[in-house]
Design a protein around this motif. Structure first.
Motif, mmCIF file in Angstrom:
data_model
loop_
_atom_site.group_PDB
_atom_site.id
_atom_site.type_symbol
_atom_site.label_atom_id
_atom_site.label_comp_id
_atom_site.label_asym_id
_atom_site.label_seq_id
_atom_site.Cartn_x
_atom_site.Cartn_y
_atom_site.Cartn_z
ATOM 1 N N GLU A 19 -9.317 -2.667 -3.102
ATOM 2 C CA GLU A 19 -10.345 -3.432 -2.967
ATOM 3 C C GLU A 19 -10.698 -4.661 -3.136
ATOM 4 O O GLU A 19 -11.704 -5.546 -2.851
ATOM 5 C CB GLU A 19 -11.741 -2.787 -3.437
ATOM 6 N N VAL A 20 -9.557 -5.365 -4.021
ATOM 7 C CA VAL A 20 -9.709 -6.815 -4.529
ATOM 8 C C VAL A 20 -9.048 -7.595 -3.587
ATOM 9 O O VAL A 20 -8.696 -8.870 -3.505
ATOM 10 C CB VAL A 20 -8.934 -6.903 -6.051
ATOM 11 N N ALA A 330 -4.867 -4.166 2.996
ATOM 12 C CA ALA A 330 -5.203 -3.069 2.044
ATOM 13 C C ALA A 330 -4.647 -1.832 2.570
ATOM 14 O O ALA A 330 -4.309 -0.962 1.585
ATOM 15 C CB ALA A 330 -6.571 -3.049 1.740
ATOM 16 N N ARG A 331 -4.883 -1.287 3.826
ATOM 17 C CA ARG A 331 -4.315 0.022 4.218
ATOM 18 C C ARG A 331 -3.079 -0.059 4.266
ATOM 19 O O ARG A 331 -2.309 1.091 3.913
ATOM 20 C CB ARG A 331 -4.971 0.066 5.713
ATOM 21 N N GLU A 335 -0.740 2.756 2.068
ATOM 22 C CA GLU A 335 0.590 3.457 2.856
ATOM 23 C C GLU A 335 1.666 3.134 1.763
ATOM 24 O O GLU A 335 2.353 4.198 1.559
ATOM 25 C CB GLU A 335 0.588 3.332 4.188
ATOM 26 N N LEU A 336 1.916 1.834 1.654
ATOM 27 C CA LEU A 336 3.206 1.857 0.524
ATOM 28 C C LEU A 336 3.048 2.644 -0.759
ATOM 29 O O LEU A 336 4.196 3.245 -1.236
ATOM 30 C CB LEU A 336 3.316 0.349 0.206
ATOM 31 N N ALA A 337 1.853 2.664 -1.401
ATOM 32 C CA ALA A 337 1.611 3.531 -2.711
ATOM 33 C C ALA A 337 1.792 5.135 -2.363
ATOM 34 O O ALA A 337 2.276 5.469 -3.408
ATOM 35 C CB ALA A 337 0.271 2.954 -3.150
ATOM 36 N N ARG A 338 1.576 5.288 -1.265
ATOM 37 C CA ARG A 338 1.802 7.087 -1.150
ATOM 38 C C ARG A 338 3.382 7.270 -1.122
ATOM 39 O O ARG A 338 3.658 8.545 -1.295
ATOM 40 C CB ARG A 338 1.143 7.414 0.028
ATOM 41 N N ARG A 339 4.335 6.375 -0.549
ATOM 42 C CA ARG A 339 5.501 6.690 -0.786
ATOM 43 C C ARG A 339 6.152 7.783 0.320
ATOM 44 O O ARG A 339 6.837 8.417 0.160
ATOM 45 C CB ARG A 339 6.181 6.870 -2.293
ATOM 46 N N GLY A 340 5.371 7.784 1.462
ATOM 47 C CA GLY A 340 5.593 8.909 2.392
ATOM 48 C C GLY A 340 6.616 8.302 3.370
ATOM 49 O O GLY A 340 7.117 9.274 4.273
#
Length: 349
Positions: A19-20, A330-331, A335-340
């Motif tokens: 959100e930032v 942000a989206r 996705e990067l943070a999910r590491r899928g």
């Protein structure tokens, strides 16, 4: 070339969650003496984008402190270290012959002028980066790749991930015929390590898991260890004579488990702490076997020159996992943070 006065950019207004990240209309930066203005064709995402946004780097003596890569971040800050694009304007004392050149920007801010200088800052953290339509760069950091067969998306994946990987390989003195262990092999740096170590002629043993194993093998790994099983046992089976160089972005318990698997004179190179930064190991495993633990942060100018030579000759084929428009930064970070994914996520300004 005419350049508009304002541009779209995505910047962080403080440390926090996605959100930032705010989409803003901001003035186009003016290149200063010795700088060029680059119109961004593609900008790749890195874990450092997440960690800078979160303030996850800590400070010496205070590992829990909210901090950017090398200290406090000057907000608002335009994120994005990895830029491929074209030079559209030049500052004072820069030859106009560079106008129109296709370039990849070295995002590191160095502590000195020489080829072995250390990075002490990063575009997107210590100065504004490429989540924008335009970004400035010192002319000597804008590397001409006009003739490269790689796409802008592929070129944008190179600076941080492949720069970090090549820095690890160079500092670890990996040689042809040696056995290299690569941790976190499906991530951006990990996949780059697999490709670059393979290109150097090493035997590559990679750590990955589940559905990503096939992609890691396709990138050039000779053998893949499934990290959901007994890792040390699998490494011993795959490399009975031991590992010459560990190229590690995970750290955590892997260091403790893996150090005894190094051969005499082996090198354990650490460039990340995805598995945890608080590490304990038996120091006898180092001094009794002339082993070395080597820290590696990004690359030197000399390493980056080597990488750009490979880019011009298209000697590596970076994997692009997904692309997003700039407004969906942000989206893309979520996705990067999910590491899928396997490979790199790229934004299009």
């Amino acid at each position: 070339m005419s350049v508009s006065q304002s541009m779209r950019a995505v910047r962080i207004t403080g440390h926090g969650g996605p959100e930032v990240l705010e989409v803003a209309e901001v003035p186009v930066p003016v290149p200063r003496t010795g700088e060029v203005l680059v119109q961004v064709g593609a900008v790749a995402l890195n874990n450092t984008d997440l960690w800078t946004r979160q303030g996850a780097y800590g400070r010496p003596g205070d590992p829990q402190a909210l901090s950017g890569w090398r200290g406090p971040v000057d907000f608002p800050r335009i994120q994005g270290a990895d830029v491929a694009g074209r030079v559209v304007a030049v500052g004072p004392r820069v030859a106009e012959s560079v106008l129109g050149r296709r370039v990849v920007v070295d995002p590191a801010l160095y502590d000195s002028e020489g080829p072995d200088a250390h990075p002490v800052g990063l575009m997107g953290s210590e100065r504004d980066g490429g989540y924008a339509e335009y970004v400035t760069s010192p002319v000597e950091r804008a590397h001409d790749v006009t003739g490269s067969a790689l796409t802008d998306d592929q070129l944008a994946t190179l600076p941080t991930a492949y720069g970090t990987a090549l820095g690890m390989i160079e500092r670890g003195r990996l040689r042809q015929g040696e056995t290299a262990l690569v941790s976190g092999a499906s991530g951006g740096v990990g996949l780059a390590l697999v490709q670059l170590a393979r290109a150097r002629g090493a035997r590559v043993l990679a750590l990955s898991s589940g559905p990503k194993i096939d992609a890691v093998r396709a990138a050039g790994a000779h053998a893949v260890v499934d990290r959901s099983g007994n890792v040390a046992e699998q490494i011993r089976a795959a490399a009975p004579d031991g590992v010459d160089v560990a190229l590690d972005v995970v750290a955590g318990e892997l260091v403790q488990e893996g150090l005894p698997l190094l051969r005499e004179g082996g090198r354990w190179v650490v460039a990340g702490a995805l598995g945890g930064y608080d590490v304990a190991f038996d120091v006898r495993r180092i001094y009794l076997h002339n082993a070395q633990v080597i820290g590696s942060s990004m690359h030197t100018p000399a390493h980056f020159d080597l990488l750009m030579g490979m880019a011009r000759r298209a000697e590596v084929q970076p994997v692009v996992a997904a692309t997003y428009p700039l407004e969906q930064a942000a989206r893309a970070q979520e996705e990067l943070a999910r590491r899928g994914h396997v490979g790199k996520i790229v934004l299009h300004p």
